[in-house]
Design an enzyme around this catalytic site. Sequence first.
Site, PDB file in Angstrom:
ATOM      1  N   SER A  93       1.207  -1.225  -0.369  1.00 58.51           N
ATOM      2  CA  SER A  93       0.388  -0.184   0.283  1.00 58.51           C
ATOM      3  C   SER A  93       1.313   1.449  -0.163  1.00 58.51           C
ATOM      4  O   SER A  93       1.268   1.399   0.993  1.00 58.51           O
ATOM      5  CB  SER A  93      -1.282   0.013   1.486  1.00 58.51           C
ATOM      6  OG  SER A  93      -1.488  -0.735   1.655  1.00 58.51           O
TER       7      SER A  93
HETATM    8  N1  SAH Z   1      -0.584  -5.437   4.143  1.00 58.07           N
HETATM    9  C1  SAH Z   1       0.213  -5.698   3.076  1.00 58.07           C
HETATM   10  C2  SAH Z   1      -0.146  -4.913   1.355  1.00 58.07           C
HETATM   11  C3  SAH Z   1      -1.620  -5.879   1.291  1.00 58.07           C
HETATM   12  S1  SAH Z   1      -1.733  -6.481  -0.463  1.00 58.07           S
HETATM   13  C4  SAH Z   1       1.887  -5.001   3.177  1.00 58.07           C
HETATM   14  O1  SAH Z   1       1.979  -4.517   3.579  1.00 58.07           O
HETATM   15  O2  SAH Z   1       2.348  -5.011   1.472  1.00 58.07           O
HETATM   16  C5  SAH Z   1      -3.304  -7.512  -0.091  1.00 58.07           C
HETATM   17  C6  SAH Z   1      -2.998  -9.126   0.221  1.00 58.07           C
HETATM   18  O3  SAH Z   1      -4.344  -9.436   0.728  1.00 58.07           O
HETATM   19  C7  SAH Z   1      -2.200  -9.469  -0.685  1.00 58.07           C
HETATM   20  O4  SAH Z   1      -1.323 -10.207  -0.893  1.00 58.07           O
HETATM   21  C8  SAH Z   1      -3.282 -10.439  -1.310  1.00 58.07           C
HETATM   22  O5  SAH Z   1      -2.684 -11.581  -1.233  1.00 58.07           O
HETATM   23  C9  SAH Z   1      -3.792 -10.899   0.103  1.00 58.07           C
HETATM   24  N2  SAH Z   1      -5.252 -11.439   0.211  1.00 58.07           N
HETATM   25  C10 SAH Z   1      -6.392 -11.557  -0.341  1.00 58.07           C
HETATM   26  N3  SAH Z   1      -7.528 -12.529  -0.373  1.00 58.07           N
HETATM   27  C11 SAH Z   1      -6.935 -12.462   1.485  1.00 58.07           C
HETATM   28  C12 SAH Z   1      -7.773 -13.782   1.972  1.00 58.07           C
HETATM   29  N4  SAH Z   1      -9.068 -14.139   1.934  1.00 58.07           N
HETATM   30  N5  SAH Z   1      -6.853 -13.981   2.636  1.00 58.07           N
HETATM   31  C13 SAH Z   1      -6.235 -13.068   3.233  1.00 58.07           C
HETATM   32  N6  SAH Z   1      -5.034 -12.386   2.339  1.00 58.07           N
HETATM   33  C14 SAH Z   1      -5.556 -12.622   1.378  1.00 58.07           C
END
Ligand code: SAH
Length: 244
Positions: A93
């Site tokens: 993000s």
């Molecule tokens: N917090 C992260 C950015 C997140 S991007 C950082 O600091 O870099 C969103 C993430 O959520 C992705 O890696 C994606 O694979 C994950 N995601 C999507 N759906 C999900 C689910 N149902 N459970 C857990 N993770 C999930």
Amino acid sequence: MRSGSRTAALAALVLFSATCGSDEATGNREQEDAFRAERILMVRSQIERRGIRDEAVLRALQTVPREEFVPDSERRRAYSDRPLPIGEGQTISQPYIVALMSSLARITPGQRVLEIGTGSGYQAAVLAELEAEVYSIELLPGIAARAETTLGSLGYGDINLRVGDGYLGWPEAAPFDRIVVTAAPPEIPQALLDQLAPDGRLVAPVGPDPWSQRLVVAVRGEDGEIEVQDHGGVAFVPMVPGKR
Ligand code: SAH
């Protein structure tokens, strides 16, 4: 004579490798210093300027080396004012959004915090810098493995990581004082609300598509009722349902 020249050759070799070693160390130190300078500027120009005053959050963003959480090809953009690709269609993000969510979560030291969507591990490291006991769930095993390596190498090995479906939360470790969701579900998952402690706060982007997501804070009141506050429009990758 022969042994003298061997000694001289050996000395030259030692000197050569010592010089190479120190050149590399100096180069690394200079690069670290340059990134630190970028980080301080990023906090001032992107975060404080947009009104975030939470000292602990500002300090955390000044501390975590964001360049270590992005692929090599993105390192020089690590402190730019936007999300960056981290592979498999996912993103780290924008720094401001990480700061905003961390500040809306109102974390105090020792709180148990669940993050959904480990991604690069950057937000988890920020939560650890806020002295929270961090639990983080990632759906994609490849992304989770990279985050584990990065976090371990930077001294954040205490963060509890799990590969799994964030829609289910982490029932064995519940209740959580704070829940930070970093992928967007169409609505707040009931399992996460159920795992929120009394007085708990959940911060999440919620909406069916990236054009209509809102950043919401759900607060569990003392009577157990959930109150939801709206903090404006955001654009996150979707929270994908895991395979059941
Ligand atoms: N917090 C992260 C950015 C997140 S991007 C950082 O600091 O870099 C969103 C993430 O959520 C992705 O890696 C994606 O694979 C994950 N995601 C999507 N759906 C999900 C689910 N149902 N459970 C857990 N993770 C999930």
